[in-house]
Scaffold this active site. Structure first.
Site, PDB file in Angstrom:
ATOM      1  N   LYS A 124      27.113  35.893  18.650  1.00 51.56           N
ATOM      2  CA  LYS A 124      27.501  34.988  19.743  1.00 51.56           C
ATOM      3  C   LYS A 124      27.447  33.563  19.238  1.00 51.56           C
ATOM      4  CE  LYS A 124      28.526  35.468  24.168  1.00 51.56           C
ATOM      5  NZ  LYS A 124      29.065  36.666  24.854  1.00 51.56           N
TER       6      LYS A 124
HETATM    7  P1  NAD Z   1      34.721  31.615  32.750  1.00 48.13           P
HETATM    8  O1  NAD Z   1      34.436  30.280  32.184  1.00 48.13           O
HETATM    9  O2  NAD Z   1      36.113  32.125  32.731  1.00 48.13           O
HETATM   10  O3  NAD Z   1      34.216  31.659  34.289  1.00 48.13           O
HETATM   11  C1  NAD Z   1      32.921  31.326  34.662  1.00 48.13           C
HETATM   12  C2  NAD Z   1      32.923  31.138  36.173  1.00 48.13           C
HETATM   13  O4  NAD Z   1      31.594  30.971  36.635  1.00 48.13           O
HETATM   14  C3  NAD Z   1      33.714  29.914  36.636  1.00 48.13           C
HETATM   15  O5  NAD Z   1      34.441  30.254  37.802  1.00 48.13           O
HETATM   16  C4  NAD Z   1      32.606  28.923  36.993  1.00 48.13           C
HETATM   17  O6  NAD Z   1      33.008  27.998  37.991  1.00 48.13           O
HETATM   18  C5  NAD Z   1      31.570  29.885  37.532  1.00 48.13           C
HETATM   19  N1  NAD Z   1      30.223  29.329  37.607  1.00 48.13           N
HETATM   20  C6  NAD Z   1      29.561  28.570  36.707  1.00 48.13           C
HETATM   21  N2  NAD Z   1      28.340  28.253  37.199  1.00 48.13           N
HETATM   22  C7  NAD Z   1      28.247  28.838  38.422  1.00 48.13           C
HETATM   23  C8  NAD Z   1      27.251  28.882  39.430  1.00 48.13           C
HETATM   24  N3  NAD Z   1      26.079  28.271  39.245  1.00 48.13           N
HETATM   25  N4  NAD Z   1      27.517  29.578  40.558  1.00 48.13           N
HETATM   26  C9  NAD Z   1      28.683  30.211  40.743  1.00 48.13           C
HETATM   27  N5  NAD Z   1      29.660  30.202  39.817  1.00 48.13           N
HETATM   28  C10 NAD Z   1      29.443  29.517  38.688  1.00 48.13           C
HETATM   29  O7  NAD Z   1      33.723  32.619  32.026  1.00 48.13           O
HETATM   30  P2  NAD Z   1      33.851  34.212  31.901  1.00 48.13           P
HETATM   31  O8  NAD Z   1      34.477  34.510  30.603  1.00 48.13           O
HETATM   32  O9  NAD Z   1      34.394  34.763  33.163  1.00 48.13           O
HETATM   33  O10 NAD Z   1      32.307  34.585  31.737  1.00 48.13           O
HETATM   34  C11 NAD Z   1      31.477  34.789  32.885  1.00 48.13           C
HETATM   35  C12 NAD Z   1      30.340  35.713  32.484  1.00 48.13           C
HETATM   36  O11 NAD Z   1      30.891  36.944  32.013  1.00 48.13           O
HETATM   37  C13 NAD Z   1      29.451  35.201  31.352  1.00 48.13           C
HETATM   38  O12 NAD Z   1      28.134  35.651  31.542  1.00 48.13           O
HETATM   39  C14 NAD Z   1      30.037  35.868  30.127  1.00 48.13           C
HETATM   40  O13 NAD Z   1      29.120  35.961  29.068  1.00 48.13           O
HETATM   41  C15 NAD Z   1      30.375  37.219  30.721  1.00 48.13           C
HETATM   42  N6  NAD Z   1      31.361  37.986  29.945  1.00 48.13           N
HETATM   43  C16 NAD Z   1      32.604  37.508  29.713  1.00 48.13           C
HETATM   44  C17 NAD Z   1      33.492  38.267  28.962  1.00 48.13           C
HETATM   45  C18 NAD Z   1      34.895  37.824  28.685  1.00 48.13           C
HETATM   46  O14 NAD Z   1      35.652  38.617  28.113  1.00 48.13           O
HETATM   47  N7  NAD Z   1      35.312  36.647  29.078  1.00 48.13           N
HETATM   48  C19 NAD Z   1      33.087  39.500  28.450  1.00 48.13           C
HETATM   49  C20 NAD Z   1      31.814  39.981  28.732  1.00 48.13           C
HETATM   50  C21 NAD Z   1      30.957  39.199  29.487  1.00 48.13           C
END
Ligand code: NAD
Length: 462
Positions: free
Chosen positions: A125
């Site tokens: 990561k």
């Molecule tokens: P992203 O940046 O696309 O979206 C994150 C979202 O969370 C945004 O809408 C943001 O406004 C919101 N957010 C941030 N702080 C917040 C809060 N305090 N309360 C409510 N909403 C809040 O990111 P993502 O890629 O969707 O990642 C989100 C989670 O999913 C992370 O934990 C990431 O590690 C996990 N994840 C993502 C992927 C991927 O393929 N993108 C894969 C596995 C896990």
């Protein structure tokens, strides 16, 4: 939204302050490992210490000349947790709260996740500690290029392969590819990063894969009967925290599968509509206004309240440590599906398990993203592009098999507690008695075995 108040037994000024919960994500990841290791009596003495620690953590510091002429110094990290099962794999996050320990924790969760879905990658990561929303698009692009240049030969198609995470997307992955390709002319560099745009070697279905994987494991777990009287997402009420790649697409896919999305939130706040929200309309509203808040015909909520809405399924899809000891009593979902990494603390896990609230853990629930990243990597190496339907079919099989393996592990371990206890007592008498495990610990037990076995099969060199 009304929230329950805790019963008070003593006047507030006479109450003892409870020990603060340790919210360091790496400490949490290690305690999750230690808990699972108690149920693996065959684990070679000392091996756990190696398995739970990262192989490497790099810190890089680099300057950017911003569009206004000022120079800003950035700190970035890349952690390679394990290469036992294959090259490291894991996203790159841009967020002001990125720390070395957060990156270490996220890298270790990638190792266990890749093992749970049984793909030939280890865990990694990365992250840069800054708020991309406060910089221009071109300045963020400079950060990406300097970060990747600073990592140099420490990433590569067969060593450590980045992907998107919070605040990074397909466009960011395109810059990562381009920067790396500039440094390695004349070779196929496409497999150095996944989550790329489809017309630049990205896989069809990758953008939706994390959310689609969440839906697949939820459906399979419900079919397997983990939530009494609910065998499908059809008609289920769903609340989602986070409306980015994972959360917004989960809202759309759960909606298409017949669920009713009653609450969603982003970093600015949340919205609630008991009759159900139309995720496509909420996405269009967010695109127009920058947030889900203020959506017509919905009631605005605070971000915290979205977690406590009464619903069948709660999907945390934002950041770590949002369901903690101090707010878990107010969580009123029957099933929690962790689209985010690390949203539930160990204390909250224990309290949910005692209440019979099931948690589909991150290392299972959000593994769809890395699974399709693996398919993208294979396509890049073979110079192929698979049909989207083929990608989704393979993903469905992988996620169902992983959900089954985790549920079966939980059932086997809990049925064999007496034997496990006897076996453990024979090696190390006097330990804490073994109690039934939840799905997270079951997933860890499965994953740790799947990393420990090849470690010993390869042999500890020299
Ligand atoms: P992203 O940046 O696309 O979206 C994150 C979202 O969370 C945004 O809408 C943001 O406004 C919101 N957010 C941030 N702080 C917040 C809060 N305090 N309360 C409510 N909403 C809040 O990111 P993502 O890629 O969707 O990642 C989100 C989670 O999913 C992370 O934990 C990431 O590690 C996990 N994840 C993502 C992927 C991927 O393929 N993108 C894969 C596995 C896990």
């Amino acid at each position: 939204m009304a929230t329950a108040t805790k019963p008070q037994t003593r006047p507030p000024d006479q109450q003892e302050a409870p020990e603060p919960e340790d919210l360091n994500p790496f400490h949490i990841a290690q305690s999750q490992f230690d808990l699972a290791a108690r149920y693996i009596p065959e684990l070679t003495p000392g091996l756990g210490e190696f398995l739970k620690r990262p192989e490497r953590l790099l810190t890089v510091e680099f300057p950017i000349e911003l569009s206004d002429g000022t120079v800003l110094t950035f700190v970035g990290y890349r952690c390679l947790h394990s290469t036992v099962r294959g090259p490291g794999k894991g996203g790159i996050r841009y967020h002001p709260d990125v720390t070395a320990d957060e990156v270490r924790a996220l890298a270790s969760w990638m190792t266990w996740k890749c093992a749970v879905v049984d793909i030939p990658f280890g865990g990694a990561k990365g992250g840069v500690a800054f708020d991309p929303k406060k910089l221009s698009v071109s300045d963020v692009r400079k950060v990406t290029r300097r970060f990747i240049a600073a990592l140099g030969e420490n990433i590569g198609p067969h060593t450590d392969i980045p992907a998107p995470d919070v605040n990074t997307d397909a466009g960011t992955m395109a810059r990562i590819y381009d920067t790396y390709a500039m440094m390695h002319p004349g070779v196929n560099c496409l497999p150095v990063v996944t989550g790329k745009p489809v017309d630049l070697g990205g896989s069809l279905g990758r953008r939706e894969a994390t959310a689609r994987g969440c839906l697949f494991v939820t459906q399979q777990a419900l079919r397997r009967g983990i939530v009494p009287r609910r065998s499908s997402v059809q008609g289920a009420t769903v609340a989602i925290q986070g409306f980015g790649n994972a959360g917004a697409i989960a809202a759309q896919l759960f909606h298409e599968a017949g669920a009713r999305i009653i609450a969603v939130s982003d970093s600015r706040g949340g919205i609630h509509r008991a009759d159900g929200l139309d995720p496509a309309a909420v996405s269009a509203h967010k695109k127009r206004t920058g947030s889900v808040t203020g959506f017509p015909d919905a009631q605005d909520l605070s971000g915290e309240e979205v977690l406590t809405v009464e619903c069948d399924i709660l999907v945390p899809a934002a950041l770590e440590n949002v369901i903690r000891r101090d707010n878990v009593a107010q969580v009123r979902a029957r099933l929690i599906v962790e689209a985010a990494n690390g949203p539930t603390t160990p204390a909250a896990d224990r309290m949910l398990f005692e209440r019979g609230v099931q948690v589909l853990p991150d290392i299972l629930a959000n593994a769809g993203g890395v699974t399709v990243s693996y398919y993208e990597w294979v396509q890049n190496i073979e110079n192929e592009q698979w049909e989207e339907s083929a990608v989704n079919e393979k993903l469905l099989k992988k996620m169902n098999r992983a959900a089954d393996a985790v549920i079966d592990t939980q059932r086997t371990v809990n049925a064999d507690l007496a034997t496990l206890q006897a076996s453990r007592d024979a090696k190390a008498p006097g330990g804490v008695p073994l109690t039934p495990v939840d799905l997270r610990t079951a997933a860890y037990i499965l994953a740790v075995r799947r990393v420990a076995n090849p470690t010993l099969a390869r042999g500890i060199w020299p």
